[in-house]
Scaffold this motif. Structure first.
Motif, PDB file in Angstrom:
ATOM      1  N   VAL A 187       0.841  -1.200   0.000  1.00  0.00           N
ATOM      2  CA  VAL A 187       0.000   0.000   0.000  1.00  0.00           C
ATOM      3  C   VAL A 187       0.874   1.248   0.000  1.00  0.00           C
ATOM      4  O   VAL A 187       0.591   2.234  -0.680  1.00  0.00           O
ATOM      5  CB  VAL A 187      -0.952  -0.016   1.219  1.00  0.00           C
ATOM      6  CG1 VAL A 187      -1.681   1.309   1.358  1.00  0.00           C
ATOM      7  CG2 VAL A 187      -1.947  -1.160   1.100  1.00  0.00           C
ATOM      8  N   THR A 205      -5.165  -0.552  -1.345  1.00  0.00           N
ATOM      9  CA  THR A 205      -5.605   0.263  -0.218  1.00  0.00           C
ATOM     10  C   THR A 205      -5.881  -0.658   0.966  1.00  0.00           C
ATOM     11  O   THR A 205      -6.151  -1.846   0.791  1.00  0.00           O
ATOM     12  CB  THR A 205      -6.906   1.014  -0.557  1.00  0.00           C
ATOM     13  OG1 THR A 205      -7.811   0.083  -1.142  1.00  0.00           O
ATOM     14  CG2 THR A 205      -6.657   2.163  -1.501  1.00  0.00           C
ATOM     15  N   VAL A 258      -6.553  -5.677   2.845  1.00  0.00           N
ATOM     16  CA  VAL A 258      -5.753  -5.009   1.826  1.00  0.00           C
ATOM     17  C   VAL A 258      -6.358  -5.338   0.476  1.00  0.00           C
ATOM     18  O   VAL A 258      -6.358  -6.486   0.047  1.00  0.00           O
ATOM     19  CB  VAL A 258      -4.275  -5.431   1.906  1.00  0.00           C
ATOM     20  CG1 VAL A 258      -3.473  -4.749   0.802  1.00  0.00           C
ATOM     21  CG2 VAL A 258      -3.704  -5.087   3.270  1.00  0.00           C
TER      22      VAL A 258
END
Lengths: 395, 290
Positions: free
Chosen positions: B113, B122, B130
């Motif tokens: 990320v 993200t 995730v």
């Protein structure tokens, strides 16, 4: 002789169409075919990249070495415009041209390397900006600097009043460009410091996957110095090209001083690099196995040109200067290859060696750069020409 | 002298601290686990290696089979790939053996990320999943370079490939169901739940039968912590899990980035300096010419 010479820039003599140009064009078109194959059949088809080595030759050669060789203009700008060393200014133009081409083709190569190139515009959309990402900074900064390099070439292009039959008259835009040239030049010094160092920072997040001999918090410093060294090396080699094309004397004294500066930078690099290892207690590791060998070769390549340049006679000898330039480039290129490829190990059963098509694309891109370089020096006053002034006419 | 990675990274941090002490004044803090974070507990001692989780994962995520036999009869992935988000591997040593599960660890402080230049990866603030978004991704594969577990995989076979990795079946979570792997596991080796509870459960198991386990909950601290945690009878390094420092590599990377570019102070200062010098030196030129 140094003081008794007048420098100017002139288009290269002779016809553009010669054997070298034709050969470069042939190589370039072969590369173009290889590029088409990548576009239509994808990365898995055309490259040997894999889940253990997601970055390969295109990144190491085109981006890391390509932009490094293109840093001559940046390195010289620091000397000429920041430190006011005027003697080097006549070397600027060819270095800027190499930079503009090197950086543009690095960008092109990255687009080929992107798996989802159609989304590349996301880099320009503030909603997608990710300020924690080193790669984001590198990408925007490299694009900005590429633009700056082409702007820095505009004055050279404008010296030729007729371009493709069109008369170029200095209009208001050009007057403003000259007025704001210092801004362009300042950006031309700042941006490479930012992204060349960040090319090193990119690897910090890879942590244990980069061998301890290379994985270092000082990555940014090493990458910055290696970029300047590659740039200076490229400048010396281009000077050779200029003097052989124009049949003018090789500027041994100025280039001797440039080689001297490069040698001092190399020493600084070696000092920090070895001190870094001592501090982390990695000396035992340094001489062990395959990575140890790469480390020794890499650093020997930094020591060798310093040895050459340390002697005044060798420093002012064109042949030795050329060898030193090649060594400065080789050392920095190997350092970058090691950090990104040879010493990168994801600890998975995947090995990487570039495919035929990958190599073909790299050679093709070099061909395209040569074609454009030859065309640029043919049409525009880029290469420096020194005309010795006779003692009688001096005064 | 053989250093392990933790020593190395510690030395790195000490060395860095000594060499550039001021730049570490603004060191970025490690990210903390969300109280509602969801994850998996994999207990290798309960796993029988039936690969039901692999089949279920493929089914709920509509993933293609991956053949490793010459006749292409069995879906038998050998590791994670663009067709396989979750796999059970076997480690054998002398008379001892252990299965181990590989999948996205859903790090508390994910390096992927931090690395992604366009926010294609993200971390869901509540559940901590995730996520990957192919519509955003430019395919630079920096996440693959950054991930300490080598989890993100690229679709090399496609002309316009994307990254593939476990998303903790967030499409099922949204429907109130649990991930395919944990719901399919017949022995309870994969358990889905809140990470805090799973950690308690893992420690309870360690306490109840200390002889059955290697005394560590993998993922509690590794790389700044992960939401997929593991228990095993054998040392985790043997099972192919890296011995990571307690902080994410994203911490060091972002610390360096943000101290260098804090408030853009350093670039602005350098720019002003260069502009001043370039202007002065260009003016000198003009003076000479006229």
């Amino acid at each position: 002789m140094q003081k008794g010479a007048i420098y100017s820039h002139e288009p290269s003599p002779g016809p553009l169409w010669n054997k070298a140009f034709a050969a470069a064009l042939l190589v370039a078109s072969t590369g173009a075919l290889a590029i088409l194959l990548r576009v239509f059949f994808g990365l898995g088809f055309s490259t040997n990249l894999n889940d253990g080595h997601p970055w390969g030759l295109w990144i190491t050669w085109d981006v890391l070495v390509g932009t490094g060789l293109g840093c001559g203009g940046f390195g010289l700008a620091l000397l000429v415009y920041a430190l006011d060393k005027r003697e080097f200014s006549f070397l600027m133009r060819p270095a800027i041209l190499t930079g503009a081409l090197g950086y543009s083709f690095a960008g092109f190569s990255v687009i080929l390397d992107l798996g989802r190139y159609g989304n590349v515009y996301h880099l320009f959309m503030p909603s997608h900006w990710q300020f924690n990402s080193v790669l984001f900074e590198v990408a925007l900064c490299i694009m900005a600097y590429t633009l700056i390099l082409w702007i820095e070439l505009v004055p050279a292009m404008l010296e030729r009043r007729l371009i493709l039959g069109y008369r170029i008259r200095p209009n208001i835009l050009v007057r403003w460009l000259y007025r704001l040239l210092f801004v362009v030049l300042a950006l031309g010094m700042l941006l490479p410091i930012m992204h060349q160092s960040s090319l090193g920072s990119l690897l910090i997040i890879a942590g244990h996957k980069v061998h301890p001999l290379w994985q270092s918090i000082l990555f940014p410093a090493y990458f910055l110095i290696s970029a300047i060294l590659m740039g200076y090396g490229a400048v010396v080699i281009e000077c050779y090209l200029a003097s052989s094309l124009h049949g003018t004397p090789f500027e041994v004294r100025t280039l001797g001083r440039l080689s001297g500066i490069a040698a001092w930078l190399s020493l600084l690099y070696l000092f920090v690099r070895l001190e870094d290892l001592t501090f982390r207690g990695l000396w035992a590791e340094a001489l062990k196995g395959w990575p140890g060998m790469l480390f020794v070769v890499e650093n020997a390549l930094y020591v060798a040109p310093v040895w050459i340049v340390a002697n005044k006679e060798r420093r002012n000898n064109a042949g030795w200067q050329f060898v030193a330039a090649i060594l400065f480039i080789a050392a920095s290129a190997l350092y970058r290859f090691n950090a990104y490829w040879f010493a990168y190990n994801a600890h998975v059963p995947w090995r990487y060696f570039p495919s035929f098509l990958e190599i073909l694309v790299v050679i093709g891109l070099i061909g395209m750069e040569v074609v454009l370089y030859l065309a640029a020096i043919h049409f525009f006053p880029i290469l420096p020409v020194s005309r010795p002034v006779l003692a009688s006419s001096e005064k | 002298m053989r250093m392990n990675r933790r020593d190395f990274l510690q030395n790195l941090a000490i060395g860095g601290g000594a060499l550039s002490a001021p730049s570490f004044a603004n060191a970025r803090q490690d990210k903390a686990l969300s109280s509602e974070a969801l994850g998996l507990l994999y207990d290798a001692t309960k796993c029988v290696g039936c690969q039901a989780c692999v089949v279920a994962c493929k089914e709920v995520n509509a993933m293609p089979p991956e053949f490793s036999d010459p006749d292409h009869l069995w879906d038998a992935p050998l590791g994670l790939s663009a067709s396989t988000r979750n796999v059970i591997a076997l480690y054998k040593e002398g008379g001892r053996q252990s299965f181990v599960r590989q999948s996205c660890m859903h790090c508390v402080d994910p390096a992927c990320v931090s690395a992604c230049p366009v926010k294609a990866l993200t971390k869901e603030p509540k559940t901590g999943v995730v996520r990957y978004d192919a519509e955003t991704c430019i395919g630079c594969r920096y996440c693959m370079v950054a991930c300490p577990f080598n989890v993100p995989k690229f679709e090399w076979g496609s002309a316009y490939g994307k990254i593939v990795k476990c998303q903790l079946c967030d499409h099922l979570l949204a429907k109130g169901e649990q991930p395919g792997c944990s719901s399919a596991c017949p022995t309870g080796a994969i358990q889905f739940g809140g990470v805090q509870k799973l950690l308690q459960e893992a420690h309870a198991r360690l306490k109840a039968s200390p002889d059955a386990y290697y005394s560590k909950v993998y993922g509690e601290k590794e790389g700044g912590g992960t939401q997929v945690i593991l228990l095993s009878a054998l040392p985790f390094e043997k099972l192919g899990l890296p011995d990571l420092p307690d902080v994410s590599s994203a911490t060091l990377s972002e610390t360096i980035m943000h101290t260098t570019y804090k408030g853009f102070g350093m670039p602005i200062f350098l720019f002003a300096l260069f502009a001043f010098m370039a202007r002065r030196n260009l003016h000198k030129d003009k003076g000479k010419e006229e």
